[in-house]
Design an enzyme around this catalytic site. Structure first.
Site, PDB file in Angstrom:
ATOM      1  N   CYS A 137       0.824  -1.224   0.000  1.00 52.92           N
ATOM      2  CA  CYS A 137       0.000   0.000   0.000  1.00 52.92           C
ATOM      3  C   CYS A 137       0.852   1.266   0.000  1.00 52.92           C
ATOM      4  O   CYS A 137       0.333   2.370  -0.129  1.00 52.92           O
ATOM      5  CB  CYS A 137      -0.955  -0.007   1.179  1.00 52.92           C
ATOM      6  SG  CYS A 137      -2.079  -1.400   1.051  1.00 52.92           S
ATOM      7  N   HIS A 142      -1.277   3.159  -6.013  1.00 54.48           N
ATOM      8  CA  HIS A 142      -2.276   2.217  -6.524  1.00 54.48           C
ATOM      9  C   HIS A 142      -3.642   2.892  -6.442  1.00 54.48           C
ATOM     10  O   HIS A 142      -3.715   4.092  -6.159  1.00 54.48           O
ATOM     11  CB  HIS A 142      -2.234   0.887  -5.735  1.00 54.48           C
ATOM     12  CG  HIS A 142      -2.613   1.018  -4.294  1.00 54.48           C
ATOM     13  ND1 HIS A 142      -1.792   1.607  -3.356  1.00 54.48           N
ATOM     14  CD2 HIS A 142      -3.736   0.651  -3.618  1.00 54.48           C
ATOM     15  CE1 HIS A 142      -2.382   1.592  -2.175  1.00 54.48           C
ATOM     16  NE2 HIS A 142      -3.574   1.013  -2.307  1.00 54.48           N
ATOM     17  N   HIS A 178     -11.616  10.089  -9.820  1.00 55.31           N
ATOM     18  CA  HIS A 178     -10.470  10.179 -10.735  1.00 55.31           C
ATOM     19  C   HIS A 178      -9.421  11.160 -10.245  1.00 55.31           C
ATOM     20  O   HIS A 178      -8.768  11.835 -11.051  1.00 55.31           O
ATOM     21  CB  HIS A 178     -10.926  10.530 -12.165  1.00 55.31           C
ATOM     22  CG  HIS A 178     -11.842   9.501 -12.763  1.00 55.31           C
ATOM     23  ND1 HIS A 178     -11.627   8.150 -12.634  1.00 55.31           N
ATOM     24  CD2 HIS A 178     -12.996   9.641 -13.464  1.00 55.31           C
ATOM     25  CE1 HIS A 178     -12.595   7.496 -13.236  1.00 55.31           C
ATOM     26  NE2 HIS A 178     -13.453   8.370 -13.740  1.00 55.31           N
ATOM     27  N   GLU A 232     -12.564  -0.153   0.577  1.00 54.40           N
ATOM     28  CA  GLU A 232     -11.534  -0.093  -0.476  1.00 54.40           C
ATOM     29  C   GLU A 232     -11.622  -1.313  -1.369  1.00 54.40           C
ATOM     30  O   GLU A 232     -11.354  -1.255  -2.551  1.00 54.40           O
ATOM     31  CB  GLU A 232     -10.138  -0.096   0.152  1.00 54.40           C
ATOM     32  CG  GLU A 232      -9.687   1.235   0.633  1.00 54.40           C
ATOM     33  CD  GLU A 232      -8.244   1.202   1.117  1.00 54.40           C
ATOM     34  OE1 GLU A 232      -7.470   0.294   0.755  1.00 54.40           O
ATOM     35  OE2 GLU A 232      -7.905   2.124   1.861  1.00 54.40           O
TER      36      GLU A 232
END
Ligand SMILES: Nc1nc2c(c(=O)[nH]1)N=C([C@H](O)[C@H](O)COP(=O)(O)OP(=O)(O)OP(=O)(O)O)CN2
Length: 336
Positions: free
Chosen positions: A127, A131, A165, A204
């Protein structure tokens, strides 16, 4: 304090007429949770099946003058024969929640797509790399103060525009965008414009989530395992694809920004998981019995020393049948 609950689910296909919308139809899903006591499991499943039966391939308004989610949820809860908490999903992204204390909520499940990285994780932690996720967000409001349209049309769109985005770390307040930090950030941003905001959940991935209600952080991690279990007195076995959900309640580490790394939850669970997966559950060392409640208790006994924040375990034998055991804290929601 320990408490033991039964979880039961059902579904129905029904038409309804709503003011301002007109005639339309839904695949409704309902989940209920009730206190476990002798005989309550069979009674709950039977009562729930009988409660949804009049709606299945029928018109909701033939039974209820008001065909709204809240009205259906109240009716179903009233038919369960014992106090229940209930979740009614009228569509994949929305529904109503009722608890045993008479609180009523509506929720919207929405999502946004974004990139992030966690700057404080150790070297080699995946993490720490750049990503991204399709982040799931559940927004829950007190039904007496607000409605779904206020979330959909007013509160959520400006936040969606800020997040979708985007590289989350660049947004003020999200320099360490863990699920917990995201849930708290969303809670604060939404609370400013949404009366009666109850809590926010962030997912997530499909297997992990976090919840913030303005005071308390709760997180969960899910796993599946495949096991055999005795079926009858003659010694025959059946099997299930079990879903186990481990729920933790605790404070958020100021540096890491999380209650506990989801990866650590999974790693600490691994030795327990190995004993459950592809094994007969009645042969677990020291297990009281092979029913879901006993197996959840057994998991708690094994895992508690390794995960002190562990507060609740949900164990589903099938999507419609399971148990929920609370060992510490107060973790009413999510129901499942
Ligand atoms: N408590 C938290 N732990 C972790 C967070 C977080 O936000 N809060 N975030 C991450 C990572 O961003 C990661 O992308 C998600 O972690 P994880 O659930 O371990 O993801 P997996 O894809 O490995 O999950 P599966 O079990 O394979 O489905 C890490 N931890």
């Amino acid at each position: 304090m320990n408490s033991s609950h039964i979880l039961a689910g059902a579904g129905f296909e029904a038409a309804r007429n709503l003011a301002g919308i007109g005639e339309h139809g839904h695949s409704f899903r309902v989940q209920v949770r009730a206190d476990a006591h002798p005989g309550s499991e069979a009674a709950l499943h039977a009562d729930l099946a009988a409660a949804v039966a009049p709606f299945h391939y029928a018109h909701v308004n033939a039974t209820l003058a008001d065909g709204s989610d809240l009205s259906i949820a109240r009716y179903l809860a009233s038919q369960c024969g014992q106090p229940v908490s209930l979740q009614l999903a009228s569509a994949a992204d929305r529904g109503a929640l009722l608890d045993e204390d008479g609180n009523e909520y509506v929720y919207l499940d929405t999502r946004f797509e974004a990139a992030h990285q966690l700057p404080h994780v150790g070297p080699g932690h995946k993490c720490g790399r750049l990503h991204g996720h399709g982040f799931g967000v559940r927004i829950v409001v007190d039904a007496s103060q607000n409605c779904l349209n206020d979330i959909l049309l007013k509160a959520w769109p400006p936040l969606f525009a800020r997040l979708n985005h985007k590289y989350l770390n660049a947004i003020a307040g999200l320099d360490n965008p863990t699920s917990e930090v995201m849930a708290a950030w969303l809670y604060r941003e939404l609370a400013a414009n949404l009366a009666g905001l109850a809590w926010v959940e962030v997912r997530e991935t499909h297997t992990a989530g976090s919840q913030f209600d303005g005071e308390t952080f709760r997180i969960w991690k899910e796993q599946h395992f495949e096991s055999a279990v005795p079926f009858d007195a003659a010694g025959n076995y059946t099997g299930h694809s079990y879903l186990i959900r481990l729920l933790l309640q605790g404070s958020v580490d100021r540096v890491m920004g999380w209650v506990l790394d989801f990866g650590d939850v999974k790693d600490r669970f691994k030795p327990v998981y190995r004993q459950l997966d592809h094994n007969p559950l009645d042969k677990l060392p020291g297990v009281r019995a092979a029913d879901a409640a006993s197996v959840a208790e057994w998991v708690h006994g094994e895992l508690k020393p390794l995960v002190p924040e562990l507060s609740r375990i949900d164990l589903m034998e099938t999507p419609q049948r399971g148990v929920s055991q609370t060992f510490r804290g107060d973790m009413q929601w999510p129901l499942l």
